[in-house]
Motif scaffolding. Structure first.
Motif, mmCIF file in Angstrom:
data_model
loop_
_atom_site.group_PDB
_atom_site.id
_atom_site.type_symbol
_atom_site.label_atom_id
_atom_site.label_comp_id
_atom_site.label_asym_id
_atom_site.label_seq_id
_atom_site.Cartn_x
_atom_site.Cartn_y
_atom_site.Cartn_z
ATOM 1 N N ALA A 3 -9.030 -9.687 -0.365
ATOM 2 C CA ALA A 3 -9.431 -9.626 0.896
ATOM 3 C C ALA A 3 -8.603 -8.543 1.593
ATOM 4 C CB ALA A 3 -9.063 -11.074 1.724
ATOM 5 N N TYR A 4 -9.247 -7.618 2.325
ATOM 6 C CA TYR A 4 -8.456 -6.679 3.039
ATOM 7 C C TYR A 4 -8.876 -6.979 4.537
ATOM 8 C CZ TYR A 4 -8.493 -3.540 -1.151
ATOM 9 O OH TYR A 4 -8.284 -3.006 -2.426
ATOM 10 N N ILE A 5 -7.800 -6.789 5.543
ATOM 11 C CA ILE A 5 -7.814 -7.168 6.926
ATOM 12 C C ILE A 5 -7.537 -5.824 7.594
ATOM 13 C CG2 ILE A 5 -6.842 -8.386 8.854
ATOM 14 C CD1 ILE A 5 -8.208 -10.034 6.712
ATOM 15 N N LEU A 6 -8.576 -5.360 8.273
ATOM 16 C CA LEU A 6 -8.320 -4.055 9.023
ATOM 17 C C LEU A 6 -8.398 -4.324 10.497
ATOM 18 C CD1 LEU A 6 -9.643 -3.445 6.323
ATOM 19 C CD2 LEU A 6 -11.176 -1.563 7.240
ATOM 20 N N ASN A 38 -11.218 -6.664 17.686
ATOM 21 C CA ASN A 38 -11.112 -7.822 16.670
ATOM 22 C C ASN A 38 -11.107 -7.407 15.156
ATOM 23 O OD1 ASN A 38 -11.554 -10.063 18.509
ATOM 24 N ND2 ASN A 38 -13.539 -9.651 18.541
ATOM 25 N N PRO A 39 -10.364 -8.062 14.326
ATOM 26 C CA PRO A 39 -10.150 -7.489 13.052
ATOM 27 C C PRO A 39 -11.493 -7.537 11.988
ATOM 28 C CG PRO A 39 -9.169 -9.807 13.200
ATOM 29 C CD PRO A 39 -9.658 -9.195 14.383
ATOM 30 N N ILE A 40 -11.469 -6.766 11.134
ATOM 31 C CA ILE A 40 -12.531 -6.704 9.998
ATOM 32 C C ILE A 40 -12.040 -7.020 8.763
ATOM 33 C CG2 ILE A 40 -14.180 -5.227 8.901
ATOM 34 C CD1 ILE A 40 -14.036 -3.190 11.115
ATOM 35 N N THR A 41 -12.756 -7.984 8.162
ATOM 36 C CA THR A 41 -12.455 -8.588 6.885
ATOM 37 C C THR A 41 -13.311 -8.219 5.771
ATOM 38 O OG1 THR A 41 -11.266 -10.644 7.795
ATOM 39 C CG2 THR A 41 -11.872 -10.591 5.615
ATOM 40 N N ILE A 42 -12.723 -7.388 4.747
ATOM 41 C CA ILE A 42 -13.621 -7.090 3.626
ATOM 42 C C ILE A 42 -13.250 -8.006 2.322
ATOM 43 C CG2 ILE A 42 -14.216 -5.076 2.086
ATOM 44 C CD1 ILE A 42 -13.734 -3.116 4.586
ATOM 45 N N ILE A 43 -14.133 -8.445 1.909
ATOM 46 C CA ILE A 43 -13.893 -9.403 0.540
ATOM 47 C C ILE A 43 -14.691 -8.524 -0.576
ATOM 48 C CG2 ILE A 43 -14.199 -11.349 -0.694
ATOM 49 C CD1 ILE A 43 -12.360 -11.657 1.915
ATOM 50 N N ALA A 44 -13.827 -8.116 -1.521
ATOM 51 C CA ALA A 44 -14.076 -7.719 -2.931
ATOM 52 C C ALA A 44 -13.580 -8.284 -4.311
ATOM 53 C CB ALA A 44 -13.840 -6.227 -2.962
ATOM 54 N N THR A 45 -14.173 -8.024 -5.266
ATOM 55 C CA THR A 45 -13.760 -8.809 -6.487
ATOM 56 C C THR A 45 -12.818 -7.432 -7.216
ATOM 57 O OG1 THR A 45 -15.404 -10.291 -6.527
ATOM 58 C CG2 THR A 45 -14.284 -9.819 -8.588
ATOM 59 N N ALA A 46 -11.793 -8.036 -7.766
ATOM 60 C CA ALA A 46 -10.743 -6.974 -8.238
ATOM 61 C C ALA A 46 -11.287 -6.804 -9.955
ATOM 62 C CB ALA A 46 -9.383 -7.473 -8.598
ATOM 63 N N PRO A 47 -11.190 -5.593 -10.464
ATOM 64 C CA PRO A 47 -11.324 -5.235 -11.931
ATOM 65 C C PRO A 47 -10.710 -6.362 -12.757
ATOM 66 C CG PRO A 47 -9.870 -3.666 -10.974
ATOM 67 C CD PRO A 47 -10.300 -4.419 -9.793
ATOM 68 N N GLY A 48 -11.245 -6.255 -13.988
ATOM 69 C CA GLY A 48 -10.650 -7.375 -15.096
ATOM 70 C C GLY A 48 -9.507 -6.710 -15.787
ATOM 71 N N SER A 49 -8.988 -5.547 -15.564
ATOM 72 C CA SER A 49 -8.035 -4.759 -16.366
ATOM 73 C C SER A 49 -6.729 -4.973 -15.770
ATOM 74 C CB SER A 49 -8.327 -3.389 -16.519
ATOM 75 O OG SER A 49 -9.676 -3.247 -17.219
ATOM 76 N N PRO A 50 -5.863 -6.021 -16.202
ATOM 77 C CA PRO A 50 -4.762 -5.906 -15.637
ATOM 78 C C PRO A 50 -3.864 -4.690 -15.781
ATOM 79 C CG PRO A 50 -4.853 -7.786 -17.460
ATOM 80 C CD PRO A 50 -6.048 -6.712 -17.368
ATOM 81 N N GLY A 51 -2.913 -4.537 -14.791
ATOM 82 C CA GLY A 51 -2.095 -3.191 -14.601
ATOM 83 C C GLY A 51 -2.709 -2.251 -13.911
ATOM 84 N N ASN A 97 -5.265 7.747 11.935
ATOM 85 C CA ASN A 97 -6.702 7.344 11.917
ATOM 86 C C ASN A 97 -7.076 6.770 10.555
ATOM 87 O OD1 ASN A 97 -6.993 8.282 14.665
ATOM 88 N ND2 ASN A 97 -8.401 9.757 14.182
ATOM 89 N N SER A 98 -6.212 6.675 9.788
ATOM 90 C CA SER A 98 -6.192 6.231 8.415
ATOM 91 C C SER A 98 -5.176 5.315 8.105
ATOM 92 C CB SER A 98 -6.503 7.347 7.383
ATOM 93 O OG SER A 98 -7.647 8.101 7.474
ATOM 94 N N ALA A 99 -5.563 4.198 7.165
ATOM 95 C CA ALA A 99 -4.685 3.329 6.596
ATOM 96 C C ALA A 99 -4.947 3.146 5.173
ATOM 97 C CB ALA A 99 -4.434 1.868 7.589
ATOM 98 N N THR A 100 -3.917 2.713 4.207
ATOM 99 C CA THR A 100 -4.050 2.647 2.938
ATOM 100 C C THR A 100 -3.265 1.406 2.383
ATOM 101 O OG1 THR A 100 -4.387 4.979 2.491
ATOM 102 C CG2 THR A 100 -3.740 3.521 0.637
ATOM 103 N N ALA A 101 -3.986 0.431 1.633
ATOM 104 C CA ALA A 101 -3.282 -0.962 1.010
ATOM 105 C C ALA A 101 -3.291 -0.651 -0.495
ATOM 106 C CB ALA A 101 -3.987 -1.861 1.523
ATOM 107 N N ALA A 102 -2.218 -0.793 -1.010
ATOM 108 C CA ALA A 102 -2.289 -0.883 -2.453
ATOM 109 C C ALA A 102 -2.141 -2.338 -3.240
ATOM 110 C CB ALA A 102 -1.214 0.236 -3.154
ATOM 111 N N THR A 103 -2.839 -2.551 -4.272
ATOM 112 C CA THR A 103 -2.619 -3.884 -5.045
ATOM 113 C C THR A 103 -2.793 -3.567 -6.417
ATOM 114 O OG1 THR A 103 -3.932 -4.921 -3.056
ATOM 115 C CG2 THR A 103 -3.767 -6.128 -5.228
ATOM 116 N N THR A 104 -1.913 -4.237 -7.151
ATOM 117 C CA THR A 104 -1.980 -4.241 -8.461
ATOM 118 C C THR A 104 -2.398 -5.543 -9.077
ATOM 119 O OG1 THR A 104 0.260 -3.034 -8.345
ATOM 120 C CG2 THR A 104 -0.155 -4.207 -10.471
ATOM 121 N N VAL A 105 -3.459 -5.183 -10.211
ATOM 122 C CA VAL A 105 -4.067 -6.186 -11.109
ATOM 123 C C VAL A 105 -3.188 -6.797 -11.683
ATOM 124 C CG1 VAL A 105 -6.123 -6.683 -12.309
ATOM 125 C CG2 VAL A 105 -6.179 -4.994 -10.517
#
Length: 562
Positions: free
Chosen positions: A406-409, A464-477, A498-506
């Motif tokens: 889940a991403y919150i923008l 109001n915030p925007i919520t984006i839901i996605a499914t992560a890839p199946g490759s750990p790392g 005007n831009s924002a980045t979020a990083a997540t590790t599988v």
């Protein structure tokens, strides 16, 4: 005394009248012409071979209010413009009147103030030119302020005798506009205006804006648009200048106004808080001074520039006792470049309301730029039509392989202006599967790997915030780096935020657990269906998969019980 009519009096007709006699007879004849003009909603050109200055100034123009915007232009028989107080030779009086169609476009704002806009002026004038307003009157009684501080019901009228005309000086003269002066070219005699067909098909825009034809002034192409909204109280003039040459051009644009209040003109207050108008002021309010306890004219607010304008006012003349104020803008255009000057005027029932509305318009709420294209907004230079939009984005540091993410923008308008046509774009990285995008007040869609969420306007403050839901890839790392960007049709002087980045590790999911809920009906019949919802979560609580289905359960009896 004799009248000779060449044509019947119509709004677009011309009638010629000739009168001979002494000043009193001349005055009576002129008043008769004005009575005819009142039916034609027209201008009257008065010429004679005698001294008519005092007659026109003191008597004729006062009666012009009955003509709902009619203007009096005094000229001698040899084409000389007769100025107030000027003496001409005595002798036989010859009056002629040419009835011109002015104020033929009529638009009413949200308060019921009707503006009469000149669309096809064919005579030389410095105040009632193309796109100027010949009159503004309320369509109903309003609670007008009195000299004693009270209120009285009055249908305020006769706001102008010609407001918002413009002239161009290629020699950088600073005003006032003058016909017959080589230093100034009036924007005038450009034929009839047309309704702007390029605006959005919404009530606030449809048939609410008039477009005037381009006029060539040296290497400049000059054109105008006049707009009156249904959902706010003002008239807006947009004046566009395009350099059609291969070299830079520097010039001045000067406004030309006739408030119709003569020596009774009073400056009430300014954006600086006093009644002394300077180039630092963003808005001014004025009114026709009280006669006894009342004043019959609307109280006016004039908005001439905004804070931090790239092209501010360089000269202004607006003082008590002078109903011909003007202000000047110095403009430089590169080859092919277009810039625009935007002005507002509002008519109100009280002096306080005029000041309040003028201040509000200076802040450029969304209504002030509605029915303008993004390109037109970007061309305005006497207002800093910009606002600072920023965006933040949050996401968990880790996600299990194949898990939900889940991403919150959050978008914030840091001001100072309302942002129009706001859009958030998020291109999902490869391997990230889209599930949903939602946000109160936002319209979200997904196409070609990109989430787009929009809303028409965003006032200063956080959305109001925007919520984006996605499914992560199946490759750990795998490191998922996802960037979202916000933009709008309003200029943004600070694009860095005007831009924002979020990083997540599988990561590898552990200790997965199965959770389900069932909601059977109160009575189950053999073979009857009921629904269950199953959710699989990893040890971190991240959703791995989800499914909802109906199942059929075959029941048997045991010991008589079901």
């Amino acid at each position: 005394m004799a009248f000779i009519a060449r044509k019947s009096v119509k709004s677009t007709a011309m009638s010629i009248f000739r009168v001979q006699g002494e000043p009193m007879r001349k005055t009576i004849a002129t008043l008769a012409l004005l009575a005819l003009a009142s039916f034609a909603h027209a201008d009257v050109l008065v010429s004679d071979s005698d001294s008519i200055a005092s007659t026109v100034d003191k008597h004729v123009r006062r009666v012009a209010v009955a003509a709902q915007g009619a203007q009096i232009i005094a000229a001698g028989h040899n084409g000389h413009v007769i100025k107030p107080g000027e003496k001409r030779r005595r002798g036989g009086v010859h009056l002629s009147a040419v009835i011109q169609a002015t104020g033929s476009a009529q638009l009413v704002d949200s308060l019921g103030l009707k503006y009469f806009i000149n669309t096809n002026v064919t005579f030389s004038t410095s105040s009632s030119a193309s796109g100027a307003m010949s009159e503004a009157s309320y369509t109903h009684a309003v609670q007008a302020s009195t000299s004693a501080g009270g209120l009285v019901a009055s249908t305020l009228s006769d706001a102008f005798d010609g407001y918002g005309a413009i002239c161009v000086s290629l020699t950088n003269a600073t005003g006032p506009c003058q016909t017959g002066n080589a230093a100034y070219t009036m924007y005038n005699k450009n034929g009839p205006a047309s309704v702007d067909a390029t605006v959005p098909a919404i009530p606030q825009c449809t048939n609410r804006q008039y477009v005037f034809a381009a006029q060539t002034v040296g290497g400049l192409s000059v054109r105008r648009k006049i707009y009156v909204p249904t959902n706010d109280a003002f008239a807006r003039s947009l004046n566009f200048f395009t350099n059609t040459t291969g070299a830079p051009i520097t010039f001045t644009m000067v406004t030309s106004n006739n408030l119709g209040s003569d020596s009774n003109t009073r400056v009430v207050t300014t954006s600086s808080g006093d009644a002394v108008v300077t180039t630092a002021d963003r808005w001014i309010t004025s009114f026709q001074n009280y006669s006894g306890n009342t004043s019959s004219d609307p109280r006016l607010g004039h908005v001439i520039q905004g804070p931090g304008a790239p092209t501010p006012v360089s000269n202004v003349n607006f003082v008590d006792g002078d109903d011909n104020p003007y202000w000047t803008y110095p403009i430089t255009l590169a080859p092919g470049q277009t810039k625009a000057i935007m002005n507002f005027v509002t008519g109100q029932a009280t002096k306080a309301a005029a000041a309040t509305q003028a201040a509000a318009l200076t802040a450029l709420p969304a209504t002030t730029t509605q029915c303008m294209s993004a390109t037109e907004i970007s061309q305005v230079v006497n207002f800093a039509i910009s606002t600072d939009l920023s965006i933040t984005k949050t996401a968990p540091a880790t996600v299990s392989a194949g898990g939900g993410l889940a991403y919150i923008l959050t978008v914030t308008n840091n001001g100072p202006a309302t942002a129009n046509s706001v859009s958030v774009s998020d291109a999902l990285p490869a391997g990230l599967a889209f599930v949903s995008a939602t946000g109160t007040g936002w319209t979200c869609s997904f196409a070609a790997g990109t989430v787009t969420c929009t809303q028409p306007t965003l006032a200063v403050g956080a959305a109001n915030p925007i919520t984006i839901i996605a499914t992560a890839p199946g490759s750990p790392g795998t490191l998922i780096s996802n960037t979202a960007t916000v933009s709008s049709a309003t200029s943004d002087p600070t694009p860095a935020n005007n831009s924002a980045t979020a990083a997540t590790t599988v990561v590898v999911g552990t200790a997965a657990k199965l959770a389900f809920t069932a909601s059977p009906p109160p009575t189950l019949l053999p073979g009857g269906p009921f629904s269950v919802t199953v959710a699989v979560e990893d040890s971190s609580g991240n959703v791995v998969t989800s499914n909802s289905s109906s199942v059929t359960v075959a029941l048997t009896t045991a010991g008589g019980a079901v």
